[in-house]
Each structure stands twice: as structure tokens, then as C-alpha cells.
Design an enzyme around this catalytic site. Structure first.
Site, mmCIF file in Angstrom:
data_model
loop_
_atom_site.group_PDB
_atom_site.id
_atom_site.type_symbol
_atom_site.label_atom_id
_atom_site.label_comp_id
_atom_site.label_asym_id
_atom_site.label_seq_id
_atom_site.Cartn_x
_atom_site.Cartn_y
_atom_site.Cartn_z
ATOM 1 C CB SER A 1 -0.945 -0.060 1.208
ATOM 2 O OG SER A 1 -1.938 0.908 1.138
ATOM 3 C CG ASP B 1 7.896 5.091 -11.654
ATOM 4 O OD1 ASP B 1 8.405 3.959 -11.764
ATOM 5 O OD2 ASP B 1 6.680 5.305 -11.783
ATOM 6 C CE LYS C 1 -5.303 -1.882 -0.202
ATOM 7 N NZ LYS C 1 -5.582 -0.474 0.116
#
Length: 438
Positions: A304, A315, A329
């Protein structure tokens, strides 16, 4: 970060913790009925069937059942069959959820989900009865106090594991398909310290985030300042951020933590059917980490909000991710308070990393895979060195002698000495420091 989109009614959760933080909302979200306007009317035939079933149960069930019980069970059924994270919260559960993000609660200290009808441990929380008893991510809880969990809903299983601090509970676990074994735990009031930090070696810091509470972003900022002070008020040469077995928590906290390490760009965005479920969070120019080389540790218990942080830093190529695949999740839950001290915890959106990746049911793949392993240190049998020989020549450059006994001097225990993944992260940082000339 952009404060135009502060998510007062959105947060991330993973399943239901045994008293641990899950989802918290300061304000009710708009009722989703509006989003469904213009669709087909309610199916009257199906509603008649529902009413008929209710009447038959009341008339023929072996014991009397009240209308209230039947209706609440019907509501629970509606939500439990949507996805593992949507739930109907009765007053006690709703009150616990509202208090949970303070970091103090009662229970065992484990984050749980469901798998094949069994309760599955997602992550134990640091310094709780569960972690001290050796419960591990992936363990299946097959019995609670001798009663099988097969067929129980997650809410029912959680209710059975709740109890007063000081009371005992026996869990029967299955690990990696092996034989069942029993653990007896004592419930406790769990006080979670979400951020811990220390120096691993000169110039190299360690930052552990066990879960994301309301104040975690602020605590990380303080920890970074403290690490710099511990390093003689000099910039660190490297930092390890440990998100292993971090089950997630509050979305805003994940955004604030990530923002400490980025100067610009998107951190995370969410997409859903409700107008206020489409949010974008961007980094502020300030960089509390001073651009320090960063390794982030993740594993199957990282879920999460942890995956938001790891995905954003990956990224932006701000950190090297090391460890094993995360939990996967990638959904957002909204708490929708009802008018009777109850609430719905409803999945309303998916979140995406800056590059548009949805990690739902896939997880974050580390840049360098390092499995968990046990470290055993061999005794150093170096024998005699030149510096041990009587009458040896001194070092022509004035360097001090280094006899063999110096290598055998007692050394204080360090976290990386018994943690293979952490030791590998530290070695990577040292390598980066050498190649960059730091």
C-alpha cells in the site's frame, strides 16, 4: 508537494490490522449514489426476492432472528463480496479505525488479509506481540483458540483475535506449506513508533519506517536532521530506507515521506469514479535528504503506502530498490460515515506511480533482488602478520602498524551484522560512494 489536493477523505489501507492503522478519514465523502445517477432503476424483482428470503428466515429459522441482525448481515455480505478491502464497520470497529492512526491501539500487532478462505499474515508490526513471537509475512492462521478460521470472514476472524490487553490467545499457523504449529500470544496495548533511525557506519545512515501514520512525514524529517547531526553535521554518504514488512497506512504520510527525497515531479495519482477520488500529488522543490544516495529495502510485507513511496522513488530513479517483490495492493479505500455511528470502508480508486504503473496484484519489483538469508560469521584465523614479527621494519610513509590482534578486537554489534539484505544495501552504498568519488 501540491496542497491543492489534500485528501481529507482518502487514505490507504491493507485488509484489517489487528488494531493497527488502516484507513482514516477526517470528513465524509460524497455519497456514491450521485455517481450512479442516470443508470437503470432498482431491480424490483430482486428486491422482492430479498424481502421474501428475509421473511422465510424469520419464519422458519431454528432460532428467532431480528430484522436488525438480518439487515446488518446482508450489508456485510454486500461488501465482503466486492473485494478484500471493502467492509461494513460497526460502531466499535469504526471508533477503533478513527483512533488507529495515532499509533496506539490494542491487539496483537499484525496486518492480515484473506487467501483461499484462510486468514493470511501480511506483516507483523515491529516491537509487538506478533513480531516478538516470530510471526512472519505469509503465515496462514488456520485456527484461533482451537477454532478453524476456514469459512470465517476477515471481520469475524479479526473480532476473535481482538481482546483485552493482558489476555492470552492461541494461534495455529502454517508456514510455507509445512506442518501446523501453535503460538500462544498475550494481547497488549500496541504503541507503534513509526520511524526509527541510527548510523550504521561513519557517513552511512539507516531509516526504518514501520508504517505510515498521520505524523510519519514529520518524523522522517526530524530523523534526517538527527542523522546529519550524528554524522558531525556533514552530509551523509549514503542512506538505507527500510520499508520491509511495512503494511502501509495514511496516503498523505506516504506523499510527505516521498517529498523529502524529491525536488520536483509527480509522486502518485489516483483514478476512480467519484470526482474527489481523482487526485495528483507533486513534490516541493525542498529536498530534506540533500540528494543523499539512497537504497530502499522492500519485501512481500511492503504494501500500500510503502509501495507508493518505493514506486515513486524508483520511477524518478532517486533510489535503488533492493529486496524481493512487494505485496501488490494498489487500491484506495474511502471511509463513508453513516448516520448511526457506523461506516462503509469502500474501495473507490486505484493509485498509479508517476510513470503510470498500477501495482495492483503485481507489486513493485526491486532493481536488485536480494532474498532474505541468515548471516553466519566465521572466525578469522588470519595467523601471524608482518607487523607481529619482532624487529619488523616500520612503514616508510609513517603509517601505524596493524598487527593481527587488531583485527580480532571486540566490535559492537551492528544491525547489518545479522541482516543480510541490510548488509547488501550498505555494501551497494559504499560501492556507489567509491565510484562517485565521495
Amino acid at each position: 508537494m501540491s496542497h491543492r489536493f489534500r485528501p481529507t477523505c482518502l487514505a490507504l489501507a491493507l485488509g484489517l490490522l489487528l488494531g493497527a492503522p488502516a484507513l482514516h478519514a477526517a470528513e465524509p465523502a460524497p455519497a456514491p449514489v450521485a455517481a450512479a445517477s442516470g443508470k437503470a432503476p432498482l431491480p424490483l424483482d430482486d428486491l422482492r426476492t430479498f424481502a421474501e428470503v428475509m421473511d422465510r428466515i424469520k419464519a422458519a429459522y431454528v432460532e428467532p432472528v431480528s430484522d436488525k441482525t438480518l439487515l446488518e448481515n446482508a450489508i456485510k455480505g454486500m461488501l465482503s463480496n466486492l473485494d478484500p478491502h471493502s467492509a461494513y464497520l460497526e460502531p466499535e470497529a469504526f471508533a477503533e479505525l478513527q483512533e488507529s492512526t495515532s499509533g496506539e491501539f490494542g491487539g496483537l500487532g499484525i496486518e492480515v488479509g484473506m487467501e483461499d478462505g484462510f486468514v493470511k499474515v501480511v506483516s507483523p508490526i515491529d516491537d509487538t506481540p506478533a513480531s516478538k513471537a516470530g510471526i512472519q509475512p505469509g503465515d496462514l492462521i488456520v485456527k484461533i483458540d482451537g477454532q478453524p478460521t476456514k469459512g470465517l470472514s476477515m471481520m469475524e476472524a479479526v473480532d476473535k483475535m481482538r481482546g483485552k490487553a493482558g489476555s492470552k490467545i492461541e494461534l495455529t499457523l502454517v508456514r510455507d506449506g509445512g506442518r501446523p504449529f501453535d503460538l500462544t500470544l498475550t494481547r497488549a496495548v500496541i504503541k507503534v513508533r513509526s520511524v526509527k533511525s541510527q548510523m550504521l557506519e561513519d557517513g552511512y545512515g539507516y531509516l526504518r519506517i514501520s508504517q505510515f501514520q498521520v505524523n510519519t512525514g514529520e518524523e522522517v524529517g526530524k530523523a534526517l536532521t538527527k542523522l546529519r547531526q550524528d554524522n558531525g553535521n556533514k552530509k551523509l554518504r549514503g542512506l538505507v530506507m527500510d520499508l520491509r514488512n511495512n503494511p502501509g497506512g495514511v496516503l498523505q504520510a506516504a506523499v510527505e515521506v516521498t517529498d523529502h527525497f524529491l525536488k520536483s515531479g509527480l509522486i502518485v495519482y489516483t483514478e476512480g469514479r467519484l470526482a474527489n477520488s481523482e487526485l495528483r500529488f507533486n513534490a516541493d522543490p525542498a529536498d530534506a535528504s540533500e540528494g543523499v544516495p539512497l537504497v530502499v529495502l522492500i519485501n512481500g510485507g511492503s504494501a500500500s503506502a510503502s509501495e507508493i513511496v518505493a514506486g515513486a522513488l524508483q520511477d524518478h530513479k532517486r533510489a535503488v530498490l533492493m529486496g524481493t517483490d512487494s505485496f501488490g495492493k494498489g487500491s484506495v479505500q474511502t471511509v463513508l460515515p453513516l448516520n448511526n455511528d457506523r461506516a462503509l470502508k469502500l474501495t473507490t480508486a486505484l493509485y498509479f506511480t508517476p510513470n503510470g504503473r498500477s501495482i495492483q496484484a503485481q507489486g513493485i519489483v526491486p532493481d536488485i533482488e536480494v532474498a532474505r538469508a541468515k548471516l553466519t560469521r566465521e572466525q578469522d584465523s588470519e595467523g601471524i602478520k608482518e607487523a607481529d614479527l619482532q624487529g619488523h621494519l616500520g612503514n616508510g610513509n609513517g603509517g601505524a602498524d596493524r598487527p593481527s590482534k587488531a583485527a580480532q578486537a571486540a566490535r559492537a554489534e551492528r544491525p547489518q551484522d545479522d541482516d543480510y539484505q541490510l548488509s547488501q544495501a550498505l555494501n551497494l552504498l559504499k560501492g556507489l560512494s567509491v565510484t562517485r568519488g565521495n
